[in-house]
Design an enzyme around this catalytic site. Sequence first.
Site, PDB file in Angstrom:
ATOM      1  CG  ASN A  14      -2.023  -0.911   1.096  1.00  0.00           C
ATOM      2  OD1 ASN A  14      -2.980  -0.575   0.102  1.00  0.00           O
ATOM      3  ND2 ASN A  14      -2.308  -1.938   1.541  1.00  0.00           N
ATOM      4  CG  MET A  91       1.227  -5.381  11.934  1.00  0.00           C
ATOM      5  SD  MET A  91      -0.455  -5.941  11.316  1.00  0.00           S
ATOM      6  CE  MET A  91      -0.503  -7.273  12.337  1.00  0.00           C
ATOM      7  CB  ILE A  93      -4.833  -0.261  18.608  1.00  0.00           C
ATOM      8  CG1 ILE A  93      -5.024  -1.809  18.249  1.00  0.00           C
ATOM      9  CG2 ILE A  93      -5.652   0.805  18.794  1.00  0.00           C
ATOM     10  CD1 ILE A  93      -6.140  -1.854  17.223  1.00  0.00           C
ATOM     11  CG  LEU A  94      -2.139   4.730  15.952  1.00  0.00           C
ATOM     12  CD1 LEU A  94      -2.584   5.997  14.834  1.00  0.00           C
ATOM     13  CD2 LEU A  94      -0.697   4.744  16.115  1.00  0.00           C
ATOM     14  CG  ASN A 108      -6.450   1.473   9.256  1.00  0.00           C
ATOM     15  OD1 ASN A 108      -5.232   0.956   9.074  1.00  0.00           O
ATOM     16  ND2 ASN A 108      -7.413   0.595   9.727  1.00  0.00           N
ATOM     17  CG  HIS A 110     -10.348  -3.293   7.833  1.00  0.00           C
ATOM     18  ND1 HIS A 110      -9.543  -3.957   8.707  1.00  0.00           N
ATOM     19  CD2 HIS A 110     -11.277  -4.295   7.343  1.00  0.00           C
ATOM     20  CE1 HIS A 110     -10.023  -5.065   9.067  1.00  0.00           C
ATOM     21  NE2 HIS A 110     -11.095  -5.340   8.387  1.00  0.00           N
TER      22      HIS A 110
HETATM   23  C1  GRF Z   1      -3.434  -4.709   3.841  1.00  0.00           C
HETATM   24  O1  GRF Z   1      -4.311  -5.669   3.540  1.00  0.00           O
HETATM   25  C2  GRF Z   1      -3.945  -3.715   4.959  1.00  0.00           C
HETATM   26  O2  GRF Z   1      -5.226  -3.613   4.379  1.00  0.00           O
HETATM   27  C3  GRF Z   1      -3.901  -4.261   6.141  1.00  0.00           C
HETATM   28  O3  GRF Z   1      -2.731  -5.068   6.174  1.00  0.00           O
HETATM   29  C4  GRF Z   1      -2.193  -5.213   4.731  1.00  0.00           C
HETATM   30  C5  GRF Z   1      -0.879  -4.701   4.361  1.00  0.00           C
HETATM   31  O4  GRF Z   1      -0.406  -4.887   3.266  1.00  0.00           O
HETATM   32  N1  GRF Z   1      -4.199  -3.530   6.973  1.00  0.00           N
HETATM   33  P1  GRF Z   1       0.908  -4.108   2.736  1.00  0.00           P
HETATM   34  O5  GRF Z   1       1.950  -4.043   3.874  1.00  0.00           O
HETATM   35  O6  GRF Z   1       0.451  -2.632   2.401  1.00  0.00           O
HETATM   36  O7  GRF Z   1       1.448  -4.928   1.478  1.00  0.00           O
END
Ligand code: GRF
Length: 200
Positions: A14, A91, A93-94, A108, A110
């Site tokens: 991402n 990974m 929670i803030l 965020n 999800h």
């Molecule tokens: C994604 O599926 C995102 O929605 C989730 O964790 C994954 C992260 O993937 N929170 P990447 O590290 O961006 O490849």
Amino acid sequence: MQNIAVLVSGNGSNLQALLDARAQGKIPGGRIALVISSRPGAYALSRAEQAGVPTQVVNPDDYESRLEFDEALCEMLQDFQIDLVVLAGFMYILGPAMLQAYPNRILNVHPSLIPAFCGDGFYGLRVHQAVLEAGVPETGATVHLVNEVTDGGPILLQKKVAVHPGDTPETLQRRVLEEAEWVLLPQATQQLCEQLEHRQ
Ligand code: GRF
């Protein structure tokens, strides 16, 4: 122009979508000024370095409490004069320090259609596993603002993705990333940059 920090913990696909969108002129309202990883050695850090973006590691194991971790994050973001924060596979929670420093300024992504398959315990492949177990015909991704409720802040964008017969959590995860997350996250980031520009 808003200063964006992207918070990561792993692969960073991402983050890559954001870097690519920015390079293609699709996020004219912001610049990616900092990438923070909670994990030293995360591949996301190499992606940032390759794009010439400063990186930092804030590892929760180095702090005595979640509170201190949260405050260290905050301090770092303020040192870099960050205006908005994007959680891209981060990974943790803030805590309250971050939420107070960046109200309605944290995004965020999800990998489900919130309010389905979200909240505590729904992360990574577990989300896609749960979708397959439920037997629903479609899933998707959501970009939302972060508040004190896990995956519970105001929704900015959502996109549906079909579940195919024979999908595994891995194939479904990949389709959700490609068709939804990588598309929505840059769009929502630009949207929030525009809103912040008008608030100033
Ligand atoms: C994604 O599926 C995102 O929605 C989730 O964790 C994954 C992260 O993937 N929170 P990447 O590290 O961006 O490849």
